[in-house]
Design an enzyme around this catalytic site. Structure first.
Site, PDB file in Angstrom:
ATOM      1  N   HIS A 180       0.839  -1.208   0.000  1.00  0.00           N
ATOM      2  CA  HIS A 180       0.000   0.000   0.000  1.00  0.00           C
ATOM      3  C   HIS A 180       0.870   1.253   0.000  1.00  0.00           C
ATOM      4  O   HIS A 180       0.574   2.238  -0.704  1.00  0.00           O
ATOM      5  CB  HIS A 180      -0.914   0.009   1.224  1.00  0.00           C
ATOM      6  CG  HIS A 180      -2.058  -0.943   1.142  1.00  0.00           C
ATOM      7  ND1 HIS A 180      -1.889  -2.300   1.091  1.00  0.00           N
ATOM      8  CD2 HIS A 180      -3.400  -0.735   1.085  1.00  0.00           C
ATOM      9  CE1 HIS A 180      -3.065  -2.898   1.037  1.00  0.00           C
ATOM     10  NE2 HIS A 180      -4.011  -1.970   1.014  1.00  0.00           N
ATOM     11  N   HIS A 221       0.109  -4.140   9.068  1.00  0.00           N
ATOM     12  CA  HIS A 221       1.561  -4.269   8.911  1.00  0.00           C
ATOM     13  C   HIS A 221       2.220  -3.893  10.222  1.00  0.00           C
ATOM     14  O   HIS A 221       1.662  -3.149  11.036  1.00  0.00           O
ATOM     15  CB  HIS A 221       2.083  -3.345   7.801  1.00  0.00           C
ATOM     16  CG  HIS A 221       1.907  -3.882   6.419  1.00  0.00           C
ATOM     17  ND1 HIS A 221       2.774  -4.783   5.847  1.00  0.00           N
ATOM     18  CD2 HIS A 221       0.956  -3.629   5.493  1.00  0.00           C
ATOM     19  CE1 HIS A 221       2.371  -5.060   4.622  1.00  0.00           C
ATOM     20  NE2 HIS A 221       1.268  -4.385   4.390  1.00  0.00           N
ATOM     21  N   ASP A 225       7.471  -2.401   8.484  1.00  0.00           N
ATOM     22  CA  ASP A 225       7.036  -2.507   7.085  1.00  0.00           C
ATOM     23  C   ASP A 225       6.781  -1.134   6.482  1.00  0.00           C
ATOM     24  O   ASP A 225       7.079  -0.882   5.312  1.00  0.00           O
ATOM     25  CB  ASP A 225       5.748  -3.343   7.000  1.00  0.00           C
ATOM     26  CG  ASP A 225       5.890  -4.690   7.677  1.00  0.00           C
ATOM     27  OD1 ASP A 225       7.033  -5.161   7.817  1.00  0.00           O
ATOM     28  OD2 ASP A 225       4.856  -5.261   8.071  1.00  0.00           O
TER      29      ASP A 225
END
Length: 308
Positions: A180, A221, A225
């Site tokens: 994302h 996450h 990350d």
């Protein structure tokens, strides 16, 4: 009002037709890059699905972001996805704005060639990273006891090669670093360079920061990350962008991008696609009428002194 609409409709259609002609010719020259980028998106999806097969659920790792940010909960997991969808759709619409608006700075095909190049480079590094070490997923469907935490072995190759939307939403194991954030940072960095509205640029960066926090708060996450995505994506874009040829200028005095060595655009298409009439007299009159150039935009209007 009806007279104004009647006068503007043919001009809009001519502008769209001229832009379509330009973009089709650019696509004919650059289709290999577009196709290659799309194929790499599919390969990235297959890699993320593959790591889900070897994912093993376990206790959620200790994380500073989890300690500092309140947990949104599974029922509010849609919040971060909504923010990401807004960024994603807004950027796609912006890349196609030259077909409609008089002001334009980019060519749609060329901007997507650059975006796909950034995405492919980042996703290649991402695949190497999450296959190197598989962390237990912090997302709710990746935890112990969830039937989505691991995938059963596929019965046939088609089952593995067919990527379903449900598999994208319920993936596990592809953690470092956030996909994302890759898309969001690539889109915002691209608009930062080629966009024309300073206020939108500022808002875009704020939205990406908020999205980063929402991803952690949604437990999709780990904080690492997101942090790794921030510096990796920006560094990749910095170095890849230096290797790519610069985008042709569509501003004042710019000539139209050559579509081939033997073909030249007609004068009417030059006026409509480039956003200028090419007549120095028109530019002088336009500058006198406006008094100044909009500081938020490095592009100009196509129809000069309409209705005069």
């Amino acid at each position: 009002m009806s007279l104004y609409v009647g006068r503007e409709t043919p001009k809009l259609w001519k502008r769209i037709s001229a832009e379509i002609t330009t973009e089709v010719n650019l696509l004919a020259e650059n289709w290999k890059y577009i196709l290659g980028g799309l194929i790499c998106q599919y390969i990235h999806g297959l890699a993320a699905r593959g790591v889900h097969y070897i994912h093993r659920p376990g206790p959620v790792l200790q994380d500073t972001g989890f300690f500092l940010l309140p947990e949104l909960g599974q029922e509010r997991a849609y919040v971060s996805e909504s923010v990401f969808s807004f960024v994603f759709l807004s950027f796609i619409l912006w890349t196609f704005h030259p077909f409609i608006f008089k002001t334009k700075k980019i060519y749609t095909v060329l901007i997507w060639c650059r975006v796909l190049a950034f995405l492919v480079a980042c996703q290649f590094l991402r695949i190497l990273t999450f296959y190197s070490t598989q962390l237990p997923g912090p997302n709710y469907h990746c935890r112990e006891g969830s039937r989505f935490a691991t995938l059963p072995r596929p019965d046939n190759p088609l089952e593995f090669l067919l990527i379903m939307p449900r598999g994208v939403l319920y993936g596990c194991g592809d953690l470092i670093f956030s996909s994302h954030m890759i898309f969001s940072l690539v889109f915002v960095r691209t608009y930062q360079k080629y966009g024309t509205k300073r206020f939108i640029k500022q808002c875009a960066w704020i939205i990406v920061v908020i999205q980063s926090l929402l991803i952690i708060a949604s437990r999709k996450h780990y904080t690492v990350d997101v942090v790794v995505a921030w510096y990796t994506v920006n560094l990749v874009i910095f170095f890849v962008d230096r290797k790519l040829p610069e985008m042709p200028d569509r501003g004042i005095g710019a000539t139209i991008l050559p579509l081939s060595k033997d073909v030249r655009m007609k004068e009417e298409n030059i006026k409509l696609v480039n956003g200028n009439s090419g007549d120095p007299v028109d530019w002088r009159l336009r500058n006198q009428a406006n008094g100044k150039v909009n500081e938020d935009s490095s592009v100009v209007h196509a129809d000069v002194l309409e209705g005069v």
